[in-house]
Scaffold this active site. Structure first.
Site, PDB file in Angstrom:
ATOM      1  N   CYS A  48      -1.303   2.037   7.696  1.00  0.00           N
ATOM      2  CA  CYS A  48      -0.726   1.121   6.701  1.00  0.00           C
ATOM      3  C   CYS A  48      -0.773  -0.543   6.818  1.00  0.00           C
ATOM      4  O   CYS A  48      -0.937  -0.593   8.037  1.00  0.00           O
ATOM      5  CB  CYS A  48       0.547   1.371   6.065  1.00  0.00           C
ATOM      6  SG  CYS A  48       0.516   2.506   4.628  1.00  0.00           S
ATOM      7  N   GLY A  72       6.004  -2.125   6.522  1.00  0.00           N
ATOM      8  CA  GLY A  72       7.487  -2.730   6.630  1.00  0.00           C
ATOM      9  C   GLY A  72       8.224  -1.827   7.445  1.00  0.00           C
ATOM     10  O   GLY A  72       8.026  -0.895   7.670  1.00  0.00           O
ATOM     11  N   CYS A  83       4.374  -5.942  15.458  1.00  0.00           N
ATOM     12  CA  CYS A  83       3.859  -5.095  16.671  1.00  0.00           C
ATOM     13  C   CYS A  83       2.264  -5.205  16.776  1.00  0.00           C
ATOM     14  O   CYS A  83       1.593  -5.452  15.873  1.00  0.00           O
ATOM     15  CB  CYS A  83       4.111  -3.723  16.194  1.00  0.00           C
ATOM     16  SG  CYS A  83       5.809  -3.299  15.945  1.00  0.00           S
ATOM     17  N   CYS A 126       5.593  -7.155   7.300  1.00  0.00           N
ATOM     18  CA  CYS A 126       6.659  -6.771   8.224  1.00  0.00           C
ATOM     19  C   CYS A 126       6.802  -7.911   9.104  1.00  0.00           C
ATOM     20  O   CYS A 126       5.761  -8.690   9.696  1.00  0.00           O
ATOM     21  CB  CYS A 126       5.950  -5.696   9.018  1.00  0.00           C
ATOM     22  SG  CYS A 126       7.337  -4.868  10.259  1.00  0.00           S
ATOM     23  N   SER A 140       9.928   4.693  16.408  1.00  0.00           N
ATOM     24  CA  SER A 140       8.324   4.627  16.934  1.00  0.00           C
ATOM     25  C   SER A 140       8.574   4.005  18.411  1.00  0.00           C
ATOM     26  O   SER A 140       9.151   2.680  18.346  1.00  0.00           O
ATOM     27  CB  SER A 140       7.759   3.487  16.069  1.00  0.00           C
ATOM     28  OG  SER A 140       7.849   3.964  14.732  1.00  0.00           O
ATOM     29  N   HIS A 195       6.123   4.467  21.513  1.00  0.00           N
ATOM     30  CA  HIS A 195       5.123   3.886  21.798  1.00  0.00           C
ATOM     31  C   HIS A 195       5.076   3.448  23.341  1.00  0.00           C
ATOM     32  O   HIS A 195       3.948   3.153  24.045  1.00  0.00           O
ATOM     33  CB  HIS A 195       4.494   2.771  21.203  1.00  0.00           C
ATOM     34  CG  HIS A 195       4.358   2.995  19.553  1.00  0.00           C
ATOM     35  ND1 HIS A 195       4.037   4.195  19.061  1.00  0.00           N
ATOM     36  CD2 HIS A 195       4.910   2.403  18.541  1.00  0.00           C
ATOM     37  CE1 HIS A 195       4.007   3.902  17.882  1.00  0.00           C
ATOM     38  NE2 HIS A 195       4.492   3.148  17.487  1.00  0.00           N
ATOM     39  N   CYS A 247       3.334   8.410   1.439  1.00  0.00           N
ATOM     40  CA  CYS A 247       3.739   7.666   2.328  1.00  0.00           C
ATOM     41  C   CYS A 247       4.000   6.113   1.697  1.00  0.00           C
ATOM     42  O   CYS A 247       3.079   5.740   1.173  1.00  0.00           O
ATOM     43  CB  CYS A 247       2.701   7.337   3.450  1.00  0.00           C
ATOM     44  SG  CYS A 247       3.057   6.126   4.769  1.00  0.00           S
ATOM     45  N   GLU A 299       0.785  -1.069   0.116  1.00  0.00           N
ATOM     46  CA  GLU A 299       0.159   0.057  -0.027  1.00  0.00           C
ATOM     47  C   GLU A 299       0.991   1.249   0.121  1.00  0.00           C
ATOM     48  O   GLU A 299       1.914   1.149   0.534  1.00  0.00           O
ATOM     49  CB  GLU A 299      -0.717   0.015   1.255  1.00  0.00           C
ATOM     50  CG  GLU A 299      -1.772  -1.138   1.241  1.00  0.00           C
ATOM     51  CD  GLU A 299      -2.656  -1.040   2.662  1.00  0.00           C
ATOM     52  OE1 GLU A 299      -2.434  -0.207   3.653  1.00  0.00           O
ATOM     53  OE2 GLU A 299      -3.265  -2.288   2.853  1.00  0.00           O
ATOM     54  N   ASN A 338      -5.120   4.396  15.399  1.00  0.00           N
ATOM     55  CA  ASN A 338      -5.805   3.901  14.543  1.00  0.00           C
ATOM     56  C   ASN A 338      -6.297   2.399  14.881  1.00  0.00           C
ATOM     57  O   ASN A 338      -5.422   1.255  14.726  1.00  0.00           O
ATOM     58  CB  ASN A 338      -5.027   3.658  13.331  1.00  0.00           C
ATOM     59  CG  ASN A 338      -5.605   4.875  12.263  1.00  0.00           C
ATOM     60  OD1 ASN A 338      -6.603   5.102  11.654  1.00  0.00           O
ATOM     61  ND2 ASN A 338      -4.501   5.562  11.783  1.00  0.00           N
ATOM     62  N   CYS A 388      -0.544  -2.835  15.101  1.00  0.00           N
ATOM     63  CA  CYS A 388      -0.285  -2.588  13.601  1.00  0.00           C
ATOM     64  C   CYS A 388      -0.785  -3.795  12.646  1.00  0.00           C
ATOM     65  O   CYS A 388      -0.630  -4.622  12.778  1.00  0.00           O
ATOM     66  CB  CYS A 388       1.365  -2.651  13.379  1.00  0.00           C
ATOM     67  SG  CYS A 388       1.885  -2.373  11.834  1.00  0.00           S
TER      68      CYS A 388
HETATM   69  N1  SAH Z   1       8.265  -0.060  10.490  1.00  0.00           N
HETATM   70  C1  SAH Z   1       8.249   1.425  10.788  1.00  0.00           C
HETATM   71  C2  SAH Z   1       7.679   2.157   9.827  1.00  0.00           C
HETATM   72  C3  SAH Z   1       6.356   1.705   9.370  1.00  0.00           C
HETATM   73  S1  SAH Z   1       5.043   1.932  10.551  1.00  0.00           S
HETATM   74  C4  SAH Z   1       7.719   1.918  12.156  1.00  0.00           C
HETATM   75  O1  SAH Z   1       7.391   0.992  12.965  1.00  0.00           O
HETATM   76  O2  SAH Z   1       8.223   2.905  12.549  1.00  0.00           O
HETATM   77  C5  SAH Z   1       4.636   3.784  10.386  1.00  0.00           C
HETATM   78  C6  SAH Z   1       4.195   4.108  11.665  1.00  0.00           C
HETATM   79  O3  SAH Z   1       2.826   3.953  12.124  1.00  0.00           O
HETATM   80  C7  SAH Z   1       4.890   3.683  13.161  1.00  0.00           C
HETATM   81  O4  SAH Z   1       5.164   4.776  13.932  1.00  0.00           O
HETATM   82  C8  SAH Z   1       4.073   2.847  13.568  1.00  0.00           C
HETATM   83  O5  SAH Z   1       4.257   2.509  15.177  1.00  0.00           O
HETATM   84  C9  SAH Z   1       2.703   3.337  13.341  1.00  0.00           C
HETATM   85  N2  SAH Z   1       1.408   2.524  13.453  1.00  0.00           N
HETATM   86  C10 SAH Z   1       1.332   1.262  13.117  1.00  0.00           C
HETATM   87  N3  SAH Z   1       0.076   0.939  13.303  1.00  0.00           N
HETATM   88  C11 SAH Z   1      -0.665   2.005  13.916  1.00  0.00           C
HETATM   89  C12 SAH Z   1      -1.973   1.953  14.322  1.00  0.00           C
HETATM   90  N4  SAH Z   1      -2.807   0.895  14.414  1.00  0.00           N
HETATM   91  N5  SAH Z   1      -2.188   3.198  14.817  1.00  0.00           N
HETATM   92  C13 SAH Z   1      -1.400   4.217  14.930  1.00  0.00           C
HETATM   93  N6  SAH Z   1       0.107   4.232  14.557  1.00  0.00           N
HETATM   94  C14 SAH Z   1       0.387   3.117  13.715  1.00  0.00           C
HETATM   95 FE1  SF4 Z   2       6.398  -3.459  11.534  1.00  0.00          FE
HETATM   96 FE2  SF4 Z   2       6.509  -0.623  11.904  1.00  0.00          FE
HETATM   97 FE3  SF4 Z   2       4.006  -2.140  11.911  1.00  0.00          FE
HETATM   98 FE4  SF4 Z   2       5.965  -2.675  13.930  1.00  0.00          FE
HETATM   99  S1  SF4 Z   2       4.705  -0.851  13.435  1.00  0.00           S
HETATM  100  S2  SF4 Z   2       4.886  -4.276  12.557  1.00  0.00           S
HETATM  101  S3  SF4 Z   2       7.822  -2.070  12.599  1.00  0.00           S
HETATM  102  S4  SF4 Z   2       5.217  -1.795  10.096  1.00  0.00           S
END
Ligand code: SAH
Ligand code: SF4
Length: 374
Positions: free
Chosen positions: A353, A179, A133, A129, A234, A236, A122, A109, A310, A136
């Site tokens: 994403c 990713g 997490c 990935c 990231s 959190h 983006c 995406e 999200n 995510c």
């Molecule tokens: N893998 C990398 C980049 C992709 S994720 C990373 O983790 O940083 C991009 C961002 O979206 C990260 O900060 C991630 O923590 C956040 N993210 C993922 N799922 C999310 C969700 N459900 N709500 C808010 N942020 C989210």
């Molecule tokens: Fe991967 Fe980033 Fe999602 Fe964690 S938040 S699973 S590192 S894409």
């Protein structure tokens, strides 16, 4: 890198997957391809400009090239590795999300966000990935493969063509799609350099932001790259017990090591680091969490982005209510930590994403189950 075909092999016998992918070639590689085809040297620059400046969607569009060369490029190379499968537009019309198929069927995406006079893309750096997490959508659907540099760049070019119709340009690129970019370091940095190339797309390094889950060796390596790309980490959670649960890679690179790598990065580059913090109701959003976060970042050249979670399907995790977000922000400000609350754009199009791909996967699974039980 894709290898060129042995001379004896005619391209007609070769599957599309074995054709050279134009966006994966650097300039010397493009030069050898065109040389092998018997083209004059000046074609290299013409084709390069065609790809990255004229933003041609197909070689057919390059009227400055001879017809025969355009046909050959179309037949014997992959000009663009992306096939759009589905596009969603947010209700306010500002955010557009596209699910693409890659030549081998993997799906990724990418999102275009328009606001003020900015156009931010983006992009994904991997299909899926491996970091898992818990909040995510991408993490929940598992890892498929790394993207090549060309496949990353292609996502930007796709949207650049759309805004070019209005004589506008992509102003920012964030590597925040599907990713973990530092788990695909070489291709990610090749893509950044390609986008940055003043002879090509020409996007300033400072207009690009790489977001990482916190892969310590990758952050240290980034500290020595000449391009001044922004780094977002990231976070959190501000303690290991909680971060171990939300971001499993924390068990390998715990907070002390991660913060040490960030300090090193700042010392080497003199650049500020952004910390992403998704606010999850009653998980990481208490006053106590805000104080801990402030302590962790005090003295660091840092900025915090607070993002209300999200929500993703089949997960009990919920975004923090607005009042909690404000209270959290207020505490950070009291500690003189600069922070912004990131707007949740395009929530109605599942802009987090991985969500579109996950939904399609689930639909496909349901369809398969339905067929099996028939
Ligand atoms: N893998 C990398 C980049 C992709 S994720 C990373 O983790 O940083 C991009 C961002 O979206 C990260 O900060 C991630 O923590 C956040 N993210 C993922 N799922 C999310 C969700 N459900 N709500 C808010 N942020 C989210
Ligand atoms: Fe991967 Fe980033 Fe999602 Fe964690 S938040 S699973 S590192 S894409």
């Amino acid at each position: 890198m894709k290898t060129f075909l042995p001379e004896a092999l005619s391209y007609e016998q070769v599957s599309p997957l074995q054709r050279p992918s134009m966006l994966d070639l650097d300039k010397p590689q493009l030069q050898s391809l065109l040389e092998a085809w018997g083209e004059p040297a000046y074609r290299v620059q013409q084709v390069w400009h065609g790809l990255y400046r004229q933003l041609a969607a197909t070689p057919e569009a390059l009227s400055n090239l001879p017809k025969a060369l355009r046909l050959r490029l179309g037949a014997e190379t992959i000009w663009d590795p992306l096939t759009p499968l589905e596009t969603l537009h947010s209700r306010d019309g500002q955010t557009h999300k596209v699910l693409f198929a890659l030549p081998d069927g993997a799906q990724v995406e990418a999102v275009l966000m328009n606001y003020a006079r900015r156009h931010t893309v983006c992009v994904s750096t991997q299909a899926g990935c491996a970091m898992g997490c818990s909040f995510c959508a991408t993490g929940q659907s598992g890892f498929q493969r790394n993207l090549s540099a060309g496949e990353i760049v292609a996502q930007v070019l796709y949207f650049a063509r759309q805004v070019a119709v209005r004589r506008e340009r992509i102003t920012n690129v964030v590597l925040m799609g599907m990713g973990e970019p530092l788990a695909n370091y070489e291709a990610t940095w090749a893509a950044i350099r390609r986008l940055n190339d003043p002879e090509g797309f020409g996007l300033g390094a400072r207009a690009m932001t790489l977001s990482t889950v916190g892969l310590v060796p990758g952050i240290r390596r980034m500290a020595h790259e000449p391009e001044q790309v922004n780094l977002a980490v990231s976070l959190h959670a501000a303690n290991d017990a909680l971060r171990d649960q939300l971001v499993p890679i924390n068990r390998r690179f715990p907070l002390a090591q991660l913060l040490e790598a960030c300090r090193y990065y700042i010392a080497q580059t003199r650049r500020r680091v952004s910390f992403e913090y998704a606010l999850i109701a009653e998980v990481n959003d208490r006053d106590e969490d805000a104080h801990q976060l402030a302590e962790l970042l005090t003295g660091l050249l840092a900025h915090v982005n607070l993002i209300p979670l999200n929500p993703i399907p089949d997960s009990p995790l919920r975004p923090s209510p607005r009042a909690r977000v404000q209270a959290f922000q207020h505490i950070l400000q009291q500690h003189h930590i600069t922070c912004t609350v990131r707007l949740r754009r395009g929530l109605d199009i599942q802009a987090g994403c991985g969500q579109l791909r996950l939904r399609r996967q689930q639909e496909e699974n349901r369809a398969t189950r339905a067929i099996q039980t028939e």
